[in-house]
Design a protein around this motif. Structure first.
Motif, short mmCIF file in Angstrom:
data_model
loop_
_atom_site.label_atom_id
_atom_site.label_comp_id
_atom_site.label_asym_id
_atom_site.label_seq_id
_atom_site.Cartn_x
_atom_site.Cartn_y
_atom_site.Cartn_z
N THR A 100 0.81 -1.23 0.00
CA THR A 100 0.00 0.00 0.00
C THR A 100 0.84 1.27 0.00
N GLY A 101 2.15 1.15 0.23
CA GLY A 101 3.01 2.33 0.35
C GLY A 101 3.78 2.69 -0.90
N GLY A 102 3.51 2.03 -2.01
CA GLY A 102 4.25 2.34 -3.24
C GLY A 102 5.71 1.95 -3.11
N ASN A 103 6.60 2.81 -3.59
CA ASN A 103 8.04 2.53 -3.54
C ASN A 103 8.71 3.06 -2.28
N ARG A 104 7.94 3.68 -1.40
CA ARG A 104 8.50 4.28 -0.19
C ARG A 104 8.99 3.20 0.77
N ILE A 105 10.21 3.36 1.26
CA ILE A 105 10.77 2.46 2.27
C ILE A 105 10.70 3.16 3.62
N VAL A 106 10.20 2.45 4.61
CA VAL A 106 10.00 2.99 5.95
C VAL A 106 10.99 2.32 6.89
N ARG A 107 11.67 3.13 7.70
CA ARG A 107 12.61 2.63 8.71
C ARG A 107 11.87 2.54 10.04
N GLY A 136 8.10 4.19 13.90
CA GLY A 136 8.75 5.01 12.89
C GLY A 136 7.98 6.30 12.69
N GLY A 137 8.53 7.17 11.87
CA GLY A 137 7.82 8.41 11.60
C GLY A 137 8.72 9.49 11.06
N LEU A 138 8.18 10.68 11.10
CA LEU A 138 8.88 11.85 10.58
C LEU A 138 9.79 12.45 11.66
N PRO A 139 10.84 13.17 11.24
CA PRO A 139 11.72 13.82 12.21
C PRO A 139 10.96 14.78 13.13
N LEU A 195 6.98 14.98 14.17
CA LEU A 195 5.88 15.58 13.40
C LEU A 195 4.77 14.58 13.14
N CYS A 196 5.13 13.32 12.97
CA CYS A 196 4.15 12.24 12.89
C CYS A 196 4.87 10.95 13.27
N THR A 197 4.32 10.22 14.20
CA THR A 197 4.90 8.97 14.65
C THR A 197 3.85 7.88 14.56
N GLY A 198 4.27 6.74 14.03
CA GLY A 198 3.40 5.57 13.98
C GLY A 198 4.00 4.48 14.85
N VAL A 199 3.16 3.88 15.69
CA VAL A 199 3.59 2.76 16.53
C VAL A 199 2.65 1.60 16.25
N ARG A 200 3.20 0.55 15.63
CA ARG A 200 2.42 -0.66 15.34
C ARG A 200 2.71 -1.66 16.44
N THR A 227 0.45 9.60 15.94
CA THR A 227 0.40 10.81 16.75
C THR A 227 1.30 11.87 16.12
N GLY A 228 1.20 13.08 16.64
CA GLY A 228 2.06 14.17 16.19
C GLY A 228 1.27 15.25 15.47
N PRO A 229 1.85 16.44 15.35
CA PRO A 229 1.12 17.57 14.78
C PRO A 229 0.68 17.38 13.32
N LEU A 230 1.37 16.55 12.56
CA LEU A 230 1.00 16.35 11.15
C LEU A 230 0.17 15.10 10.91
N GLN A 231 -0.14 14.34 11.97
CA GLN A 231 -0.83 13.07 11.76
C GLN A 231 -2.21 13.26 11.13
N GLY A 232 -2.93 14.29 11.47
CA GLY A 232 -4.25 14.53 10.88
C GLY A 232 -4.17 14.77 9.39
N LEU A 233 -3.23 15.59 8.99
CA LEU A 233 -3.04 15.89 7.57
C LEU A 233 -2.59 14.64 6.80
#
Length: 139
Positions: free
Chosen positions: A53-60, A75-78, A81-86, A106-112
């Motif tokens: 579902t993420g295309g060619n994007r690699i997530v660390r 993982g998430g943004l620096p 700004l957005c953090t995902g915890v699975r 979570t994070g300020p950009l998660q809604g967007l």
């Protein structure tokens, strides 16, 4: 905070289910939704994944575990700004293992970001069902 989750009951030992969800070498063999993975799925480890579902994007992602019970991939943004915890949770009850997978954002950009991210509910449901199928065959 936004979340997505799925769970299933599996007719297999929790150790079988745990082995499946921590075996990076085989994630692309079965229908996990992960199309590429490097690294070790171990406590304190780091993995890099690409999903269908993420295309060619690699997530660390950072991996934390209480072996046989709970595992998280974070993982998430620096700057947070957005953090995902699975979180993967296993509960064993009389020959049946309940697998629950939940991701919290979570994070300020998660809604967007939530608005522009493809619906992940089906991917989560497909994942737990694929683990169930594999565990019941192997177990």
């Amino acid at each position: 905070m936004q979340s997505v989750e799925a769970e299933t009951l599996i007719k297999a030992r929790s150790s079988t289910v745990w082995d499946i969800i921590t075996d990076a070498g085989n994630y692309t063999v079965w229908d996990s939704g992960i199309t590429h993975i490097t690294g070790e799925v171990r406590n304190g480890g780091t993995i890099r994944i690409r999903t269908s579902t993420g295309g060619n994007r690699i997530v660390r992602l950072r991996v934390q575990q209480m072996p046989g019970e709970v595992m998280t991939w974070t993982g998430g943004l620096p700057l947070g700004l957005c953090t995902g915890v699975r979180t993967f949770t296993l509960d064993h009850q009389g020959g049946i293992t309940r697998l629950r997978v939940k991701e919290d954002f979570t994070g300020p950009l998660q809604g967007l970001l939530w608005k522009v991210t493809p619906d992940m509910q089906q991917a989560f449901t497909d994942y737990v069902n694929a683990v169930k199928e594999r565990a019941e065959i192997l177990g």
